[in-house]
Design a protein around this motif. Structure first.
Motif: not given
Lengths: 115, 309
Positions: A52, A69-73
């Motif tokens: 995350l 989540c720092a993958a897709h916000g």
């Protein structure tokens, strides 16, 4: 009974990662609100290998009111892990049952990380 | 249409200091307040979520507010304006930049490129049978070497209708498909750039629309691994890599970011011209990576919502 960390290790209003796996990747996210500590598996539900945070112990949006989540916000409610917006809309983070014992955060019996 | 590639990506964020820290640590240089440039001046621009100068956000989680494409000259801008004005509003800003929207609803803009021409050395290697790449006593493994992103390489969108989206860039803006993952999306190259792709897309449900990742080119694989290793040492979250893709051949290393998108280092991408014949294959981990130093089962989401497949 697995002791995760001291209660004081988790900043009130903040979040930390804990229980690193063999690769050093934190498997658990802890969030503290007063004396309450909530735990979630450190993986975004939109796919099966998506940690995350973007940096050690960085899991929250700008004002600290949601898990991001720092993958897709994607944004998740802190109290129940439900995704409000993002690729995993309608899904939720996997909660990890915790108990506080003698000032320590412990995995509760039957916790998701013990299964 | 002499479009070169992405010149600027503009984000609206609620955690701007974390984003500044990330972009500096990633290796970009802050040349103006909240403007973070690669060596050729292609840039990431940060703004607060509520900044009145920003185009409106998509209703999804993405924090990308605008993609600015660089073109060769004013004549190209006029051609784009003429083409897109046929069925949508194209606004000309005071700077001369054109602002409009693509067929998926992403805000896009076009400007005479801000890129400067780079004149830099490639990674130099020694290989038996070939002339040495480095002089005697010149060291290859230099932990103190600078590792700066050279240019904004490509972007990848999540889109609800990949065919409609691809056709907009192909039919209206002159992009060509270099390769394609069946049922996922095509790799696209504009006319004024020979890189394998500057734009790729992944078909997803509409509530996922947004930016999957952005990537900057590094000098070569060694610099990519040096930069990525430094990010890991600073506590940043690696997502996938280092490894080497098949389509495009580029080395890759992806990181999570506080902008809510993956951010990639890439290096040594293939170049193509009009003689190239498109390849197509279903997307899988075997198709996406030639090799990887940390294996993953799956590298991107896609397909129908859970329970509806």
């Amino acid at each position: 009974m697995i002791v995760v960390c001291r209660l004081d290790d988790v900043p009130d209003g903040g979040a930390i990662g804990a229980l690193p796996n063999a690769r050093g990747r934190d498997t658990l996210v802890l969030l503290r609100r007063g004396d309450q500590v909530l735990g979630y598996v450190n993986n975004c539900p939109h796919y099966d290998r998506a940690p995350l945070g973007w940096r050690k112990d960085e899991f929250l949006n700008g004002d600290g009111t949601r898990i991001m989540c720092a993958a897709h916000g994607a944004l998740f409610r802190i109290e129940d892990g439900v995704c409000e917006v993002g690729p995993c809309l309608g899904q939720a983070l996997t909660a990890v049952a915790l108990t506080i014992r003698d000032g320590h955060v412990c995995l509760a019996d039957g916790s998701a990380l013990l299964s | 249409m002499r479009i070169i590639g992405p010149d600027e990506l503009i984000f609206g964020v609620d955690n701007i200091q974390a984003c500044r820290d990330f972009l500096k640590d990633y290796g970009l240089i802050e040349t103006a307040p909240d403007c973070f440039e690669a060596l050729d001046r292609t840039a990431i621009i940060l703004r607060e979520t509520g900044d009145a100068s920003l185009p409106p956000p998509l209703p999804t989680a993405t924090r990308l507010r605008e993609t600015v494409w660089g073109v060769e000259d004013q004549a190209t801008l006029e051609a784009i304006s003429g083409e897109l004005s046929r069925d949508r509003e194209v606004r000309t800003e005071a700077s001369g930049r054109l602002s409009t929207v693509d067929d998926a609803g992403f805000r896009i803009a076009f400007q005479v490129t801000r890129r400067i021409k780079l004149d830099l050395a490639a990674e130099r290697i020694n290989s038996p049978g070939a002339s040495p790449g480095r002089a005697a006593n010149e060291i290859g493994a230099n932990e103190d070497a600078e590792a700066r992103p050279r240019t904004l390489s490509h972007i990848v969108y999540f889109v609800p209708d990949m065919d409609r989206m691809a056709n907009f860039y192909i039919q209206r803006l002159g992009f060509v498909i270099t390769d394609k993952f069946t049922n996922t999306g095509p790799f696209l190259r504009p006319q004024a750039n020979d890189d394998h792709h500057v734009l790729f897309m992944i078909q997803t449900p509409d509530y996922m629309q947004g930016l999957e990742h952005l990537a900057f080119h590094m000098q070569g694989p060694t610099e990519l691994m040096l930069a990525g290793s430094r990010m890991v040492k600073k506590g940043y979250q690696s997502f996938w890599g280092p490894g080497r893709h098949k389509f495009g051949s580029n080395w890759f290393w992806y990181f999570n970011s506080p902008m809510g998108t993956h951010v990639e280092y890439d290096a040594d991408m293939d170049k193509h011209d009009g003689d190239w014949v498109m390849r197509e294959t279903p997307m899988s981990k075997e198709a996406a990576q030639m090799f990887l130093f940390e294996n993953v089962a799956k590298w991107a989401p896609g397909g129908p919502p859970p329970g509806k497949g």
